[in-house]
Write an enzyme that holds these catalytic residues in place. Structure first.
Site, mmCIF file in Angstrom:
data_model
loop_
_atom_site.group_PDB
_atom_site.id
_atom_site.type_symbol
_atom_site.label_atom_id
_atom_site.label_comp_id
_atom_site.label_asym_id
_atom_site.label_seq_id
_atom_site.Cartn_x
_atom_site.Cartn_y
_atom_site.Cartn_z
ATOM 1 N N ASN A 216 0.810 -1.251 -0.073
ATOM 2 C CA ASN A 216 -0.054 0.041 0.132
ATOM 3 C C ASN A 216 0.906 1.186 -0.031
ATOM 4 O O ASN A 216 0.517 2.385 -0.547
ATOM 5 C CB ASN A 216 -1.028 -0.085 1.039
ATOM 6 C CG ASN A 216 -0.277 -0.406 2.487
ATOM 7 O OD1 ASN A 216 0.480 -1.546 2.628
ATOM 8 N ND2 ASN A 216 -0.334 0.419 3.644
ATOM 9 N N GLN A 244 -4.744 -4.207 -2.421
ATOM 10 C CA GLN A 244 -4.060 -2.980 -3.295
ATOM 11 C C GLN A 244 -3.795 -3.468 -4.687
ATOM 12 O O GLN A 244 -3.847 -2.715 -5.612
ATOM 13 C CB GLN A 244 -2.895 -2.534 -2.724
ATOM 14 C CG GLN A 244 -2.923 -1.748 -1.492
ATOM 15 C CD GLN A 244 -3.466 -0.277 -1.438
ATOM 16 O OE1 GLN A 244 -3.751 0.046 -2.750
ATOM 17 N NE2 GLN A 244 -4.049 0.109 -0.349
ATOM 18 N N SER A 264 -11.077 -5.701 -0.806
ATOM 19 C CA SER A 264 -11.703 -4.691 -0.435
ATOM 20 C C SER A 264 -12.413 -4.013 -1.584
ATOM 21 O O SER A 264 -11.974 -4.077 -2.827
ATOM 22 C CB SER A 264 -10.636 -3.643 0.240
ATOM 23 O OG SER A 264 -11.478 -2.498 0.460
ATOM 24 N N THR A 304 -26.548 -9.966 8.626
ATOM 25 C CA THR A 304 -27.307 -9.687 7.358
ATOM 26 C C THR A 304 -26.462 -9.087 5.924
ATOM 27 O O THR A 304 -25.642 -8.276 6.698
ATOM 28 C CB THR A 304 -28.645 -8.733 7.536
ATOM 29 O OG1 THR A 304 -29.498 -9.353 8.618
ATOM 30 C CG2 THR A 304 -29.284 -8.177 6.398
ATOM 31 N N CYS A 390 5.769 13.090 10.986
ATOM 32 C CA CYS A 390 4.876 14.006 11.517
ATOM 33 C C CYS A 390 3.415 14.009 10.877
ATOM 34 O O CYS A 390 2.711 14.665 11.562
ATOM 35 C CB CYS A 390 5.733 15.302 10.935
ATOM 36 S SG CYS A 390 6.885 15.753 11.752
#
Lengths: 466, 142
Positions: A216, A244, A264, A304, A390
């Site tokens: 990723n 990915q 996904s 469901t 950061c």
């Protein structure tokens, strides 16, 4: 009356902000939305309702989607289990295998550069095992010491009673069926797995190898077909986190000899909140469920079904399959255009990870002597992400880049560009130009750039870490 | 992360970016932080013989808050005596820029940079009075 308005030719059609973070998520394709809408409106039925037309319509739509998803990865629709997303799929795959095959073994092999969904799941299994071991130690040492001992005393008493040679304790350990032991394989500098290391790591206790199709952060594509072959030969199950990679590069469950594959929807222009786990039927792979209640999805995942999202996911897979050849060529060309645009005007930039084995839309670049978050602030109309500490809650820079041997300062200087279906050449040119100007501006402000230009070796300086 | 307006203002229009001659006996250089941690600040102060800061320049490798903190302190220290500058604390910097907790270290770095630059200047002066050679600022940064 229909008016047709002429759009002046040659004007750049540029709209800000520009989205170049397609590894994080992708916009839903309008064709996907169209496919979903009826199932949010009139066809709202529960796919598990067997006795009326609302249920039948929902079930039929889910069946179509199941087939579309299976087709994308060369599977049968009977091998697809719907989940709430890839994180759940990954949890189900790993914990499900560890639980179901606990009598066979308890060892997992994965990579240090895997997604946190894999790494954190593995860490929990390791922790569960360790906690059980500590309990057994306390129990055995209490017996040997003929008093109650506490966890704090374990280290000392282990030596006193020579626990390593204690037959009873060793028998308990051998019978331990909680959690797992995990080997985290390091990757080569280009981010790819070392197949020899994998072969050497497999033991008779290994039940599962989990490797991602594409990373990723740096987009490198692992040789899953070779990995699958090794796993099959050694009788070890193979889980692929294909989140990915699938829909972007060719992938087939049979070529990869994959037993479990996590997918996904929202990374391939489908809606969020839905994913799938492929579970091989021949030879049959078994997993223990994580969620009980109703026995949906052949008992592997109760609850469901999210019909509209599943319909969208299916449509997204169908589009990905149809458009992959053209789209992958177009994205590769855009990626190259971006890289060329940066390279032509900036020195001291480095691509992280293999350029050869890489997702078409991924470019991960370190801009030496410039900090990633400052750079993102400079290009605030462009959405990208950075390996800089950061940008994260922790103060550590990207663990993926560190695992590839990228120095910490260069990890802080990295930007991930994720080019997707809806990006245009104009956007890429705009971003390349903006990046060049921003990097130059920040380098003018960077003491490190000035020192490097003066020929000072920055590694020779004793810095003051804080 | 959302930045305060003051951070954005300093980031977009940083004040006093640049370099002073580090070999000038009246210039003190402070180099603090580490590339591995993602921030390095170099602050240079030009100090008159009577101990007043006449000019300040900075260069910073770091996030927006680190750049803003550096820019702010160069504005603040100008015209101050060494003693006054030495008393500047990171709390004042963090407050002025409304830094969130994860960015407090940027203000600490800016305070350290002032102190390091003053020390460098004082060491140079001591060497000059003693007639010895000062060490290069980069090495003096330890």
């Amino acid at each position: 009356m229909l008016y047709i308005i002429d759009v002046p030719q040659g004007l750049p059609m540029l709209k800000l902000p520009i989205y170049l973070d397609n590894h994080a998520t992708t916009p839903v394709d309008p064709r996907v939305i169209d496919a979903m809408l009826p199932y949010l409106k009139e066809d709202f039925g529960n796919a598990a309702s067997r006795n009326h037309v609302f249920g039948w319509k929902a079930e039929a739509a889910v069946d179509v989607a199941r087939k579309q998803i299976a087709d994308l990865i060369g599977a049968s629709d009977k091998e697809i289990v719907f989940t709430s997303g890839a994180t759940e799929s990954i949890n189900l795959a790993i914990k499900g295998v560890v639980d179901f095959y606990k009598d066979k073994g308890n060892h997992i092999i994965t990579l240090t550069t895997e997604h946190k969904a894999v790494l954190d799941t593995c860490k929990r299994l390791e922790r569960m095992r360790q906690e059980r071991i500590d309990e057994l130690k306390v129990q055995r040492l209490s017996e040997l010491a003929e008093r109650d001992v506490t966890v704090d005393e374990l280290a000392k008493l282990e030596i006193t009673f020579n626990l390593e040679k204690d037959a009873t304790y060793q028998r308990w350990l051998a019978a331990l069926r909680t959690g797992a032991r995990v080997t985290y394989l390091s990757v080569k500098k280009d981010g790819l797995i070392d197949l020899e290391q994998l072969k050497a790591a497999i033991t008779d206790q290994t039940v599962l190898v989990s490797v991602m199709l594409a990373n990723n952060e740096i987009g490198v594509i692992q040789p899953v077909n070779e990995i699958g072959k090794i796993c099959r030969e050694r009788g070890v199950l193979f889980h692929v986190d294909a989140v990915q990679g699938v829909g972007k590069v060719p992938f087939s469950v049979d070529d990869a000899k994959a037993d479990l594959v996590s997918l996904s929807s929202h990374k391939i222009y489908g809606p969020k909140g839905v994913g799938a786990l492929y579970v091989r039927r021949k030879p049959r792979v078994r997993i223990a469920p994580l969620i009980d209640g109703g026995g949906h999805e052949r008992g592997m995942r109760s609850g469901t079904l999210n019909v509209p999202a599943i319909v969208g996911f299916g449509k997204a897979c169908e589009l990905a399959k149809q458009e992959m050849p053209q789209e992958s060529a177009r994205l590769t060309q855009l990626r190259q255009r971006l890289y060329d645009g940066l390279k032509a005007k900036l020195d001291m930039i480095t691509v992280n990870g293999s350029l050869e084995h890489r997702l078409p839309g991924n470019l991960n670049v370190s801009f030496a002597y410039v900090e990633g978050e400052a750079l993102m602030m400079a290009i605030k109309d462009v959405a990208v992400s950075s390996g800089s500490a950061c940008t994260s809650a922790s103060l550590e820079p990207s663990y993926v880049l560190r695992a590839c041997g990228v120095d910490e300062d260069m990890a802080h200087s990295s930007i991930r560009f994720g080019i997707g279906r809806f990006n245009t050449e104009e956007e890429i040119d705009y971003v390349a130009d903006l990046m060049v100007r921003s990097v130059n501006r920040l380098r003018e402000m960077s003491p490190l750039y000035e020192m490097a230009k003066e020929g000072i070796d920055l590694k020779s300086i004793q810095w003051t870490p804080h | 992360m959302a930045y305060s307006e003051k951070v954005i203002e300093h980031y977009e229009n940083p004040q006093n970016v640049g370099t002073l001659d580090k070999n000038d006996p009246n210039v003190g250089t402070g180099l603090v932080g580490a590339p591995a941690c993602g921030d390095v600040m170099r602050l240079q102060l030009k100090i008159s013989d009577d101990g007043v800061i006449q000019d300040a320049k900075f260069k910073t490798f770091g996030c927006g808050s680190a750049i803003a903190s550096s820019s702010l302190v160069t504005e603040w220290v100008k015209g101050k005596t060494l003693e006054q500058a030495h008393q500047l604390s990171n709390k004042e910097i963090a407050k002025e820029l409304a830094l969130p907790p994860v960015k407090i270290h940027c203000s600490v770095l800016a305070e350290d940079a002032i102190k390091a630059a003053i020390e460098d200047f004082k060491a140079k002066r001591a060497h000059r009075l003693a007639g010895t050679q000062p060490v290069a600022p980069a090495e003096a940064a330890k």
